[in-house]
Design a protein around this motif. Structure first.
Motif, PDB file in Angstrom:
ATOM      1  N   LYS A   1       0.840  -1.209   0.000  1.00 38.58           N
ATOM      2  CA  LYS A   1       0.000   0.000   0.000  1.00 38.58           C
ATOM      3  C   LYS A   1       0.871   1.253   0.000  1.00 38.58           C
ATOM      4  O   LYS A   1       0.584   2.227  -0.716  1.00 38.58           O
ATOM      5  CB  LYS A   1      -0.925   0.004   1.220  1.00 38.58           C
ATOM      6  N   LYS A   2       1.945   1.254   0.792  1.00 37.90           N
ATOM      7  CA  LYS A   2       2.851   2.404   0.840  1.00 37.90           C
ATOM      8  C   LYS A   2       3.519   2.630  -0.517  1.00 37.90           C
ATOM      9  O   LYS A   2       3.630   3.757  -0.991  1.00 37.90           O
ATOM     10  CB  LYS A   2       3.921   2.199   1.914  1.00 37.90           C
ATOM     11  N   ILE A   3       3.964   1.550  -1.128  1.00 39.30           N
ATOM     12  CA  ILE A   3       4.609   1.649  -2.437  1.00 39.30           C
ATOM     13  C   ILE A   3       3.621   2.190  -3.467  1.00 39.30           C
ATOM     14  O   ILE A   3       3.958   3.085  -4.258  1.00 39.30           O
ATOM     15  CB  ILE A   3       5.169   0.280  -2.880  1.00 39.30           C
ATOM     16  N   ASN A   4       2.402   1.681  -3.459  1.00 33.46           N
ATOM     17  CA  ASN A   4       1.384   2.145  -4.405  1.00 33.46           C
ATOM     18  C   ASN A   4       1.043   3.613  -4.183  1.00 33.46           C
ATOM     19  O   ASN A   4       0.834   4.365  -5.141  1.00 33.46           O
ATOM     20  CB  ASN A   4       0.130   1.272  -4.319  1.00 33.46           C
ATOM     21  N   ARG A   5       0.980   4.047  -2.910  1.00 31.19           N
ATOM     22  CA  ARG A   5       0.709   5.455  -2.626  1.00 31.19           C
ATOM     23  C   ARG A   5       1.820   6.335  -3.171  1.00 31.19           C
ATOM     24  O   ARG A   5       1.564   7.400  -3.761  1.00 31.19           O
ATOM     25  CB  ARG A   5       0.560   5.678  -1.113  1.00 31.19           C
ATOM     26  N   LYS A   6       3.064   5.906  -2.986  1.00 33.42           N
ATOM     27  CA  LYS A   6       4.204   6.688  -3.493  1.00 33.42           C
ATOM     28  C   LYS A   6       4.165   6.767  -5.019  1.00 33.42           C
ATOM     29  O   LYS A   6       4.458   7.812  -5.587  1.00 33.42           O
ATOM     30  CB  LYS A   6       5.516   6.094  -3.020  1.00 33.42           C
ATOM     31  N   LEU A   7       3.830   5.649  -5.641  1.00 34.25           N
ATOM     32  CA  LEU A   7       3.734   5.650  -7.107  1.00 34.25           C
ATOM     33  C   LEU A   7       2.611   6.548  -7.586  1.00 34.25           C
ATOM     34  O   LEU A   7       2.750   7.266  -8.579  1.00 34.25           O
ATOM     35  CB  LEU A   7       3.529   4.219  -7.631  1.00 34.25           C
ATOM     36  N   ASN A   8       1.465   6.516  -6.910  1.00 30.13           N
ATOM     37  CA  ASN A   8       0.334   7.359  -7.288  1.00 30.13           C
ATOM     38  C   ASN A   8       0.651   8.840  -7.067  1.00 30.13           C
ATOM     39  O   ASN A   8       0.180   9.691  -7.824  1.00 30.13           O
ATOM     40  CB  ASN A   8      -0.920   6.959  -6.524  1.00 30.13           C
ATOM     41  N   ASP A   9       1.409   9.138  -6.015  1.00 31.58           N
ATOM     42  CA  ASP A   9       1.772  10.526  -5.733  1.00 31.58           C
ATOM     43  C   ASP A   9       2.700  11.081  -6.833  1.00 31.58           C
ATOM     44  O   ASP A   9       2.652  12.269  -7.151  1.00 31.58           O
ATOM     45  CB  ASP A   9       2.477  10.650  -4.383  1.00 31.58           C
ATOM     46  N   LYS A  10       3.532  10.224  -7.404  1.00 29.71           N
ATOM     47  CA  LYS A  10       4.444  10.669  -8.464  1.00 29.71           C
ATOM     48  C   LYS A  10       3.724  10.875  -9.781  1.00 29.71           C
ATOM     49  O   LYS A  10       4.190  11.619 -10.629  1.00 29.71           O
ATOM     50  CB  LYS A  10       5.580   9.653  -8.637  1.00 29.71           C
TER      51      LYS A  10
END
Length: 150
Positions: free
Chosen positions: A140-149
């Motif tokens: 979930k953290k990785i996906n959030r970081k990817l979505n933020d970029k």
């Protein structure tokens, strides 16, 4: 090959370390005057206490090896999580159970084997769910970081 050798050495070392720590704890918990590596049913098989310690160290190393090599199953990426979990469980259970019996952790009879199996399955499931939840949170953290970029 070097990577697998590292797993072997690490597994044996960790098994011996945890075995020693647990045996020391139980020696203190039972307020024993002398160190014993395992239950009296195990140590009574030996004429010298040193032999019991040597065999215990070998068994602990083998236990660590079983768990270290069993963990390699989760490195196989083309298998489903279900298949990896089932194979991992089989390796752990079939590898650890005979070593626990040899270590004298429980007498070999149907009732004790069933109790051991239930406890083993419960501990396995607890650890599996903790790992599953932890990995899910990391994803979930990785996906959030990817979505933020994006």
């Amino acid at each position: 090959m070097k990577k697998y050798f590292s797993y072997i050495i690490s597994g044996i070392s960790l098994g011996e370390f945890y075995g020693l720590i647990i045996s020391l704890l139980f020696s203190y918990i039972y307020d024993l005057n002398n160190y014993v590596p395992s239950a009296p049913t195990f140590t009574n098989h030996f004429t010298r206490p040193l032999n019991a310690v040597l065999v215990s160290v070998i068994l602990w190393g083998l236990m660590g090896l079983v768990f270290s090599l069993g963990a390699l199953v989760f490195k196989i990426e083309n298998w489903s999580l279900r298949k990896r979990t089932i194979i991992n469980f089989i390796i752990y259970y079939c590898g650890f159970t005979p070593l626990a019996i040899l270590a004298g952790w429980f007498p070999l009879n149907l009732i004790n084997w069933l109790v051991f199996t239930v406890i083993f399955v419960m501990i396995y499931l607890i650890i599996w769910f903790i790992n599953f939840y932890s990995i899910k949170q990391d994803l979930k953290k990785i996906n959030r970081k990817l979505n933020d970029k994006l």
